[in-house]
Design an enzyme around this catalytic site. Structure first.
Site, PDB file in Angstrom:
ATOM      1  N   ARG A  76     -10.530 -21.958   1.723  1.00  0.00           N
ATOM      2  CA  ARG A  76     -10.270 -21.045   0.595  1.00  0.00           C
ATOM      3  C   ARG A  76     -11.601 -20.535   0.048  1.00  0.00           C
ATOM      4  NH1 ARG A  76      -9.995 -23.280  -3.982  1.00  0.00           N
ATOM      5  NH2 ARG A  76      -8.547 -24.924  -3.400  1.00  0.00           N
ATOM      6  N   TYR A  85      -0.803   4.014  -7.683  1.00  0.00           N
ATOM      7  CA  TYR A  85       0.188   3.290  -6.895  1.00  0.00           C
ATOM      8  C   TYR A  85       1.131   2.519  -7.836  1.00  0.00           C
ATOM      9  CZ  TYR A  85       2.200  -0.302  -3.924  1.00  0.00           C
ATOM     10  OH  TYR A  85       3.082  -1.149  -3.299  1.00  0.00           O
ATOM     11  N   ASP A 132     -10.417   2.624  -6.956  1.00  0.00           N
ATOM     12  CA  ASP A 132      -9.557   2.320  -5.812  1.00  0.00           C
ATOM     13  C   ASP A 132      -9.814   3.408  -4.774  1.00  0.00           C
ATOM     14  OD1 ASP A 132      -7.480   2.099  -3.974  1.00  0.00           O
ATOM     15  OD2 ASP A 132      -6.024   1.420  -5.471  1.00  0.00           O
ATOM     16  N   LYS A 185      -4.384  -0.393   4.643  1.00  0.00           N
ATOM     17  CA  LYS A 185      -4.220   1.024   4.981  1.00  0.00           C
ATOM     18  C   LYS A 185      -5.268   1.468   6.010  1.00  0.00           C
ATOM     19  CE  LYS A 185      -0.905   0.706   2.008  1.00  0.00           C
ATOM     20  NZ  LYS A 185      -1.227  -0.165   0.961  1.00  0.00           N
TER      21      LYS A 185
HETATM   22  O1  P1T Z   1      -0.032  -3.220  -0.576  1.00  0.00           O
HETATM   23  P1  P1T Z   1      -1.355  -3.810  -0.969  1.00  0.00           P
HETATM   24  O2  P1T Z   1      -2.263  -4.103   0.175  1.00  0.00           O
HETATM   25  O3  P1T Z   1      -1.206  -4.964  -1.908  1.00  0.00           O
HETATM   26  O4  P1T Z   1      -2.165  -2.669  -1.779  1.00  0.00           O
HETATM   27  C1  P1T Z   1      -1.730  -2.130  -2.995  1.00  0.00           C
HETATM   28  C2  P1T Z   1      -2.241  -0.724  -3.156  1.00  0.00           C
HETATM   29  C3  P1T Z   1      -3.350  -0.489  -3.967  1.00  0.00           C
HETATM   30  N1  P1T Z   1      -3.860   0.754  -4.119  1.00  0.00           N
HETATM   31  C4  P1T Z   1      -3.328   1.806  -3.488  1.00  0.00           C
HETATM   32  C5  P1T Z   1      -3.923   3.160  -3.697  1.00  0.00           C
HETATM   33  C6  P1T Z   1      -2.223   1.646  -2.656  1.00  0.00           C
HETATM   34  O5  P1T Z   1      -1.723   2.727  -2.038  1.00  0.00           O
HETATM   35  C7  P1T Z   1      -1.651   0.357  -2.493  1.00  0.00           C
HETATM   36  C8  P1T Z   1      -0.445   0.122  -1.651  1.00  0.00           C
HETATM   37  N2  P1T Z   1       0.290   1.274  -1.417  1.00  0.00           N
HETATM   38  C9  P1T Z   1       1.438   1.361  -0.681  1.00  0.00           C
HETATM   39  C10 P1T Z   1       2.042   0.324  -0.101  1.00  0.00           C
HETATM   40  C11 P1T Z   1       1.995   2.721  -0.581  1.00  0.00           C
HETATM   41  O6  P1T Z   1       2.854   2.977   0.280  1.00  0.00           O
HETATM   42  O7  P1T Z   1       1.579   3.581  -1.372  1.00  0.00           O
END
Ligand code: P1T
Length: 381
Positions: free
Chosen positions: A46, A98, A170, A195
């Protein structure tokens, strides 16, 4: 090192044991100690793992930071930033963001006494109206999800610095290929590495990158104390994905442009949101801080009919109807009922997330196939 070299070599060295060119997957929870505290740099996974560490170095390298941290998801990374705050602190956030981030802020951190102001930041000066001595964090998504607004990072940095407030960006939609917020003076860059960084829709991961040791130490302390680290297999996959980030992004940008231009000419389409259009309200800012416009395109249909939008996404064949974005394959989503359903309808509609809004993550397939697919789905009777 230039960016295209950093994606492949940044922060990486052949493995010390046998010279493996890719970091081995250290699938272990713990590390032997010769005497208490007598270890070789890692004691418990961890707190640190060599595969994850290699990825964290790569994150830092491509974002021009000094320290990277890898998390089990993008939201776990955001959660860690928010844990820098305490009861009574205030956050100013983009109002277009998001849905899961909005949910984390309003449904979790508001319970702990953190106050959030969600505002349009296209005119950065508006941020100043909400700053007071309790303001501790400015949260910026740019481009925003799903409306593809662009926030002026330099102007926001100037405001944050003048008031001694942390600025987190972000950078998920842009990736460091297109935009590097730390270079403009932001304090923290965050990614949903699920992503574009991972790039192949095969992992869920988050990243934080900073260029200040003291801030890195505070974030690492929270990461280790709270525990939302990524595992070594996912770290390996993300490292592999990052190696092609630059060439994937080139094609995402080309295909995104082709799709946006096709949609803009289609008689059944009302609005197309893509920062590359000269008519996009923030295009002038986009060209100063981004080197391309990415592969995300959102659009609405004439008449703003919910059922028609659903019909379109159901009929797409090359585009897959799915949450997420940034993989090599094209995805389509209906934000009002999917990614942004956790934002109340009235709030959603104020920022443009209307019933007919469709969001496309344009992949790296052949552009002719993508356009033919959109055409048949939009024109279906
Ligand atoms: O899904 P995760 O890895 O926890 O990330 C969250 C997140 C944070 N910031 C942005 C700009 C994002 O697009 C996302 C996750 N977004 C999607 C799953 C979506 O389809 O928009």
């Amino acid at each position: 090192m230039k960016f295209n070299t950093k994606t492949i070599h940044g922060g990486q060295q052949p493995d010390a044991a046998y010279g493996a060119v890719m970091p081995p997957i250290y699938q272990t929870s713990t590390f032997a100690q010769a005497t208490p505290g007598g270890h070789k740099g890692y004691e418990y996974a961890r707190s640190g793992n060599p595969t994850r560490h290699a990825l964290e170095n790569a994150f830092a390298s491509i974002e021009n930071g000094t320290h990277g941290l890898a998390f089990s998801s993008g939201l776990a990374a955001i959660d860690t930033i928010l844990k820098l705050l305490k009861h009574g602190d205030e956050v100013i956030s983009t109002n277009d963001l998001y849905g899961g981030t909005y949910r984390l802020f309003t449904k979790i951190f508001e319970n702990f006494g953190v106050k959030f102001h969600f505002i349009g930041m296209q005119n950065a000066k508006d941020i100043e109206n909400y700053i007071n001595d309790k303001t501790k964090l400015i949260w910026v998504e740019t481009p925003t999800n799903p409306m593809l607004n662009i926030i002026d990072i330099v102007a926001t940095v100037n405001i944050a610095k003048a008031h001694n407030v942390l600025l987190a960006v972000d950078n998920t939609f842009a990736t460091p290929y297109l935009q590097r917020p730390l270079d403009f003076g932001a304090d923290i860059v965050m990614h949903s590495a699920t992503k574009y960084l991972g790039g192949h829709s095969d992992l869920v991961m988050g990243a934080l990158i900073v260029k200040d040791k003291e801030l890195a130490d505070r974030l690492y302390f929270i990461q280790n104390a709270s525990g939302a680290i990524c595992g070594p297999q996912d770290a390996f996959l993300a490292l592999r994905g990052i190696k092609t980030l630059h060439i994937r992004m080139q094609r995402h940008c080309e295909n995104g442009k082709a799709v946006a231009e096709y949609l803009a000419k289609h008689p059944k389409i009302e609005n197309v949101y893509w920062p590359g259009f000269e008519t996009h309200p923030n295009h002038a800012i986009a060209i100063t801080q981004m080197r391309g416009f990415g592969g995300m395109v959102s659009f609405t249909t004439k008449g703003n009919n919910y059922d028609e939008a659903i019909k379109i996404v159901e009929h797409l064949k090359v585009f897959t109807l799915a949450e997420s974005l940034g993989g090599v394959e094209s995805l389509a989503g209906h934000p009002a009922s999917m990614t942004h359903a956790s934002i109340p309808k009235a709030e959603r509609e104020k920022i443009g997330v209307v019933d007919s809004l469709i969001r496309l993550s344009v992949g790296i397939e052949d552009e002719d196939d993508l356009i033919a697919d959109l055409k048949q789905a939009i024109e279906v009777q």
